[in-house]
Write an enzyme that holds these catalytic residues in place. Structure first.
Site, PDB file in Angstrom:
ATOM      1  N   LYS A  13       0.811  -1.214   0.000  1.00 21.78           N
ATOM      2  CA  LYS A  13       0.000   0.000   0.000  1.00 21.78           C
ATOM      3  C   LYS A  13       0.849   1.271   0.000  1.00 21.78           C
ATOM      4  CE  LYS A  13      -2.226   0.485   3.843  1.00 21.78           C
ATOM      5  NZ  LYS A  13      -1.788   1.765   4.421  1.00 21.78           N
ATOM      6  N   ARG A  88      -9.519   3.305   9.810  1.00 27.65           N
ATOM      7  CA  ARG A  88      -9.110   1.936  10.069  1.00 27.65           C
ATOM      8  C   ARG A  88     -10.279   1.106  10.604  1.00 27.65           C
ATOM      9  NH1 ARG A  88      -3.592   0.360  10.741  1.00 27.65           N
ATOM     10  NH2 ARG A  88      -2.743   2.435  10.720  1.00 27.65           N
ATOM     11  N   ARG A 125      10.775 -11.111   5.676  1.00 21.30           N
ATOM     12  CA  ARG A 125      11.537  -9.865   5.572  1.00 21.30           C
ATOM     13  C   ARG A 125      12.712  -9.853   6.548  1.00 21.30           C
ATOM     14  NH1 ARG A 125       7.661  -4.923   5.542  1.00 21.30           N
ATOM     15  NH2 ARG A 125       7.351  -5.408   7.740  1.00 21.30           N
ATOM     16  N   ARG A 159      12.979  -8.363  12.296  1.00 20.22           N
ATOM     17  CA  ARG A 159      12.424  -7.519  13.365  1.00 20.22           C
ATOM     18  C   ARG A 159      11.426  -8.337  14.185  1.00 20.22           C
ATOM     19  NH1 ARG A 159      11.736  -2.250   9.951  1.00 20.22           N
ATOM     20  NH2 ARG A 159      10.016  -3.407   9.077  1.00 20.22           N
ATOM     21  N   ARG A 170      -1.808  -9.367  13.814  1.00 18.45           N
ATOM     22  CA  ARG A 170      -2.208  -8.071  13.237  1.00 18.45           C
ATOM     23  C   ARG A 170      -3.214  -8.270  12.103  1.00 18.45           C
ATOM     24  NH1 ARG A 170       3.318  -6.989  13.820  1.00 18.45           N
ATOM     25  NH2 ARG A 170       3.738  -7.148  11.604  1.00 18.45           N
TER      26      ARG A 170
END
Ligand code: ZN
Length: 217
Positions: A13, A88, A125, A159, A170
């Site tokens: 996004k 949101r 990632r 991370r 999430r």
């Protein structure tokens, strides 16, 4: 062009938002940037937001909406804007409609990517602890994990936030709180659901087609 974009974390996004804003010459209003500048500049709602944040509390929707109102009143947003990261939730979407009015948005883009694809993208990632350069388990630095391409640093790591469990947590919140925006905006004939899988250039063309913009430039 008054646009809003939403989608799962890891759907690409941010990248598409930057390109869209540039294409239409409209400000890219991401919630994080808006927060930071409102607090830094000490606007009325920026000061209120800071009080909640300093107290370790969640900033209430009414205050966030106040910041949105302040931001949209700026001259650069007069001929359009791209909202990214807000609303949101459904209550925030209702609030936004009160701020911008019934016809205050031209198009709402849902960047749709399957859950498993974003889990793979985010949990794979890896980030350089020294310079922030990002990699993926399928695309390591040229000289291997111990040598960042950008800075030569040896700490290319995952991370904490990127571990699979955290990502799935999430995404579950997204499904519960944000995904209902699709039906909400579909009811108002504003929704453009765009397939976010694939090459970013192709995704961008899909978005432009969906919002009715020119795809030639
Ligand atoms: Zn680095």
């Amino acid at each position: 062009m008054r646009l809003l974009i939403f989608g799962k974390q890891g759907a690409g996004k941010g990248t598409q938002a930057v390109r869209l804003a540039e294409h239409f010459s409209i400000p890219h209003i991401s919630t994080g940037d808006m927060f930071r500048s409102a607090v830094r500049e000490g606007t009325e709602f920026g000061r209120r937001a800071k009080e909640f944040m300093d107290a370790g509390e969640l900033v209430p929707d009414s205050v966030v909406l106040g910041m949105v109102r302040e931001r949209l009143a700026r001259p650069d947003a007069e001929h359009g804007f791209l909202l990214d990261g807000f609303p949101r939730t459904l209550p925030q979407a209702h609030g936004l409609r009160e701020v911008v009015g019934e016809d205050g948005l031209d198009r709402v883009i849902e960047l749709a990517v399957p859950t498993e694809a974003v889990v793979e993208r985010i949990s794979g990632r890896r980030v350089c602890a020294d310079c922030g350069a990002t990699y993926h388990v399928t695309a390591p630095p040229r000289q291997g994990w111990g040598h960042c391409d950008q800075c030569g640093g040896s700490q290319v790591v995952q991370r904490d936030d990127d571990n699979e469990l955290a990502v799935r947590r999430r995404l579950a919140i997204y499904e519960r709180e944000t995904a209902p925006l699709a039906d909400y905006y579909a009811d108002g004939n504003l929704l453009a659901r765009v397939d976010g899988v694939g090459d970013p250039d192709e995704v961008f063309v899909r978005i432009l087609t969906a919002v009715g913009g020119r795809t030639s430039s």
